[in-house]
Design a protein around this motif. Structure first.
Motif, PDB file in Angstrom:
ATOM      1  N   CYS A 131       0.819  -1.219   0.000  1.00  9.94           N
ATOM      2  CA  CYS A 131       0.000   0.000   0.000  1.00  9.94           C
ATOM      3  C   CYS A 131       0.848   1.262   0.000  1.00  9.94           C
ATOM      4  N   GLN A 132       1.830   1.304   0.910  1.00 10.62           N
ATOM      5  CA  GLN A 132       2.561   2.542   1.114  1.00 10.62           C
ATOM      6  C   GLN A 132       3.329   2.980  -0.123  1.00 10.62           C
ATOM      7  N   PHE A 133       3.807   2.043  -0.921  1.00 14.61           N
ATOM      8  CA  PHE A 133       4.580   2.464  -2.085  1.00 14.61           C
ATOM      9  C   PHE A 133       3.708   3.242  -3.063  1.00 14.61           C
ATOM     10  N   CYS A 134       2.607   2.656  -3.497  1.00 20.04           N
ATOM     11  CA  CYS A 134       1.754   3.343  -4.469  1.00 20.04           C
ATOM     12  C   CYS A 134       1.163   4.624  -3.893  1.00 20.04           C
ATOM     13  N   HIS A 135       0.706   4.560  -2.655  1.00 16.85           N
ATOM     14  CA  HIS A 135      -0.017   5.694  -2.084  1.00 16.85           C
ATOM     15  C   HIS A 135       0.886   6.728  -1.422  1.00 16.85           C
ATOM     16  N   SER A 136       2.208   6.555  -1.579  1.00 11.51           N
ATOM     17  CA  SER A 136       3.151   7.612  -1.186  1.00 11.51           C
ATOM     18  C   SER A 136       3.723   8.313  -2.409  1.00 11.51           C
ATOM     19  N   THR A 137       3.279   7.901  -3.579  1.00 10.22           N
ATOM     20  CA  THR A 137       3.814   8.464  -4.822  1.00 10.22           C
ATOM     21  C   THR A 137       3.250   9.861  -5.058  1.00 10.22           C
ATOM     22  N   ASN A 148      11.376   5.475 -11.052  1.00  9.10           N
ATOM     23  CA  ASN A 148      10.842   6.714 -11.622  1.00  9.10           C
ATOM     24  C   ASN A 148       9.734   7.328 -10.777  1.00  9.10           C
ATOM     25  N   MET A 149       9.384   6.677  -9.678  1.00  4.91           N
ATOM     26  CA  MET A 149       8.303   7.169  -8.830  1.00  4.91           C
ATOM     27  C   MET A 149       8.890   7.865  -7.603  1.00  4.91           C
ATOM     28  N   GLU A 150       8.526   9.118  -7.441  1.00  6.94           N
ATOM     29  CA  GLU A 150       9.029   9.931  -6.328  1.00  6.94           C
ATOM     30  C   GLU A 150       8.056   9.828  -5.155  1.00  6.94           C
ATOM     31  N   LEU A 151       8.580   9.471  -3.982  1.00  4.58           N
ATOM     32  CA  LEU A 151       7.725   9.202  -2.830  1.00  4.58           C
ATOM     33  C   LEU A 151       7.935  10.201  -1.700  1.00  4.58           C
ATOM     34  N   GLU A 152       6.859  10.423  -0.952  1.00  3.52           N
ATOM     35  CA  GLU A 152       6.890  11.138   0.320  1.00  3.52           C
ATOM     36  C   GLU A 152       6.156  10.256   1.325  1.00  3.52           C
ATOM     37  N   LEU A 153       6.893   9.656   2.240  1.00  2.65           N
ATOM     38  CA  LEU A 153       6.309   8.642   3.118  1.00  2.65           C
ATOM     39  C   LEU A 153       5.390   9.204   4.192  1.00  2.65           C
ATOM     40  N   ASP A 154       5.415  10.496   4.403  1.00  2.00           N
ATOM     41  CA  ASP A 154       4.583  11.066   5.468  1.00  2.00           C
ATOM     42  C   ASP A 154       3.235  11.562   4.966  1.00  2.00           C
ATOM     43  N   THR A 155       2.906  11.271   3.698  1.00  2.28           N
ATOM     44  CA  THR A 155       1.635  11.711   3.111  1.00  2.28           C
ATOM     45  C   THR A 155       1.014  10.563   2.328  1.00  2.28           C
ATOM     46  N   VAL A 156      -0.309  10.471   2.352  1.00  2.59           N
ATOM     47  CA  VAL A 156      -1.029   9.463   1.580  1.00  2.59           C
ATOM     48  C   VAL A 156      -1.672  10.139   0.371  1.00  2.59           C
ATOM     49  N   TYR A 157      -1.342   9.651  -0.806  1.00  2.00           N
ATOM     50  CA  TYR A 157      -1.874  10.202  -2.050  1.00  2.00           C
ATOM     51  C   TYR A 157      -2.900   9.234  -2.635  1.00  2.00           C
ATOM     52  N   SER A 158      -3.945   9.781  -3.249  1.00  2.74           N
ATOM     53  CA  SER A 158      -5.000   8.946  -3.818  1.00  2.74           C
ATOM     54  C   SER A 158      -5.770   9.740  -4.869  1.00  2.74           C
ATOM     55  N   ASP A 159      -6.810   9.110  -5.412  1.00  8.58           N
ATOM     56  CA  ASP A 159      -7.626   9.785  -6.425  1.00  8.58           C
ATOM     57  C   ASP A 159      -8.823  10.495  -5.813  1.00  8.58           C
ATOM     58  N   TYR A 160      -8.994  10.426  -4.511  1.00 10.09           N
ATOM     59  CA  TYR A 160     -10.135  11.078  -3.885  1.00 10.09           C
ATOM     60  C   TYR A 160     -10.034  12.597  -4.040  1.00 10.09           C
ATOM     61  N   PHE A 176      -3.756   8.841 -10.205  1.00  8.22           N
ATOM     62  CA  PHE A 176      -4.306   7.603  -9.645  1.00  8.22           C
ATOM     63  C   PHE A 176      -5.507   7.116 -10.448  1.00  8.22           C
ATOM     64  N   ASN A 177      -6.024   7.967 -11.320  1.00  4.50           N
ATOM     65  CA  ASN A 177      -7.152   7.583 -12.175  1.00  4.50           C
ATOM     66  C   ASN A 177      -6.734   7.221 -13.589  1.00  4.50           C
ATOM     67  N   ASN A 178      -5.432   7.222 -13.862  1.00  2.00           N
ATOM     68  CA  ASN A 178      -5.013   6.890 -15.221  1.00  2.00           C
ATOM     69  C   ASN A 178      -3.793   5.977 -15.221  1.00  2.00           C
ATOM     70  N   SER A 179      -3.384   5.570 -16.392  1.00  2.00           N
ATOM     71  CA  SER A 179      -2.340   4.560 -16.533  1.00  2.00           C
ATOM     72  C   SER A 179      -0.960   5.052 -16.143  1.00  2.00           C
ATOM     73  N   GLU A 180      -0.802   6.340 -15.948  1.00  2.00           N
ATOM     74  CA  GLU A 180       0.502   6.885 -15.577  1.00  2.00           C
ATOM     75  C   GLU A 180       1.044   6.219 -14.312  1.00  2.00           C
ATOM     76  N   LEU A 181       0.146   5.863 -13.394  1.00  2.00           N
ATOM     77  CA  LEU A 181       0.569   5.241 -12.144  1.00  2.00           C
ATOM     78  C   LEU A 181       1.138   3.840 -12.369  1.00  2.00           C
ATOM     79  N   CYS A 182       0.673   3.147 -13.384  1.00  2.00           N
ATOM     80  CA  CYS A 182       1.053   1.753 -13.622  1.00  2.00           C
ATOM     81  C   CYS A 182       2.279   1.620 -14.529  1.00  2.00           C
ATOM     82  N   LEU A 183       2.473   2.589 -15.410  1.00  2.00           N
ATOM     83  CA  LEU A 183       3.463   2.460 -16.475  1.00  2.00           C
ATOM     84  C   LEU A 183       4.918   2.360 -16.009  1.00  2.00           C
ATOM     85  N   PRO A 184       5.334   2.974 -14.902  1.00  2.00           N
ATOM     86  CA  PRO A 184       6.746   2.810 -14.526  1.00  2.00           C
ATOM     87  C   PRO A 184       7.186   1.352 -14.446  1.00  2.00           C
TER      88      PRO A 184
END
Length: 331
Positions: A131-137, A148-160, A176-184
């Motif tokens: 969870c933390q990897f994708c949702h810290s991107t 290629n994915m830049e993370l900040e571990l103290d924040t949760v990112y999502s499509d909400y 988070f709503n498009n393929s950009e998240l998956c392509l790396p």
């Protein structure tokens, strides 16, 4: 000293920051600064790893999503949980003399890029795509790997669109709503000769031009207001049934049966990704008593019926070529 201060103020900062500033401090700093730096870098590596949040912790609030993720191939992506990947990973290490040891882990255990270790003794690596990897991107800077994915571990990112809550800092990111998240991890993998060994990204882009569908549309459908985190793939029959159409036709005069398989729903080739994947067509003819009259192959479709086998084969102009994992480093 600014580098040390940054770690103190933000111990969750990306450990890759250490690499970027190493040469400056080592070659330009005083002996005392170098000593402090090396002591602190050891501390910060350990301390930063304590900022890893296990998927089970996320599951305390997001129970349904966590249970879905547990069933996914993302949760079973590591060499400890996927026997096929482990077999090929161990073979890759052996045949390439260790050259692919870290290359595969980058995407199969992407938290390894954050904490700079591929050790499977670490919980964050054993959880696979957690969870933390994708949702810290917070930003995506390319499509070559999880690096290629830049993370900040103290924040949760999502499509909400309005993600504010009291549990943790939350920020909206439209990717988070498009393929950009998956392509790396899923776009492309090239060998030293710039040959695209895996090319799912290019396949999808061709599909997207006419359908405007993203990876999430098929692999993360929405149920009860939430995107599914099972990450449906070829291990789900429903997805396969909606992706491939089989048509049969026969000729009484020639006594021939023609079978046509058509990709009607997948947003990429079937199969896609690693050349290790293949689709095998098995055809068996029975008599009225249930006895086998004929079958297109019995033991090995590669040798017995290549027309019933769908896969990517790497070869040179003479038809010779390595199979994975050697194709990833072949010159």
């Amino acid at each position: 000293m600014w580098y040390l201060l940054r770690f103190i103020l933000n111990p969750a900062c990306n450990v890759r920051f250490i690499k970027l500033n190493f040469s400056y401090i080592f070659f330009g700093g005083s002996k005392m600064v170098k000593t402090i730096y090396f002591i602190f870098i050891s501390f910060s590596l350990t301390f930063s790893q304590n900022n890893f949040i296990s998927a089970s912790k996320c599951g305390e609030c997001h129970q349904e999503i966590f249970e879905e993720w547990q069933l996914s191939m993302h949760a079973r992506a590591t060499s400890l949980k996927d026997p096929l990947f482990n077999g090929m990973y161990q073979l890759a290490i052996k045949e390439t003399e260790g050259k692919l040891k870290s290359k595969c882990v980058v995407c199969h255990s992407p938290m390894s890029t954050v904490f700079n270790t591929i050790s499977m003794e670490k919980t964050f690596n054993r959880e696979g795509i957690t969870c933390q990897f994708c949702h810290s991107t917070t930003h995506i800077n390319g499509y070559q790997s999880a690096k290629n994915m830049e993370l900040e571990l103290d924040t949760v990112y999502s499509d909400y669109p309005d993600p504010e809550n009291s549990a943790h800092p939350s920020v909206h990111r439209k990717f988070f709503n498009n393929s950009e998240l998956c392509l790396p991890c899923h776009a492309v993998m090239k060998n030293p000769k710039n040959l695209e060994v895996c090319a799912t990204g290019a396949e999808w882009k061709t599909y997207y031009q006419t359908t405007k569908k993203t990876c999430q549309d098929c692999h993360m459908p929405t149920f009860n207001g939430n995107k599914s985190h099972i990450f449906a793939g070829t291990h789900q029959n429903d997805l396969l049934n909606n992706s491939v159409e089989m048509n049969l036709s026969h000729s009484d005069s020639s006594r021939q049966l023609t079978i046509t398989l058509t990709n009607i729903g997948a947003g990429h080739a079937i199969p896609t990704g690693t050349p290790l994947r293949m689709v095998m067509l098995k055809v068996i003819a029975y008599d009225s008593s249930g006895n086998i009259l004929w079958e297109n192959w019995k033991e090995n479709p590669i040798k017995e019926d290549k027309t019933g086998l769908f896969m990517k084969i790497m070869a040179d102009a003479e038809g010779n070529g390595p199979v994975p994992p050697l194709s990833l480093i072949h010159n």
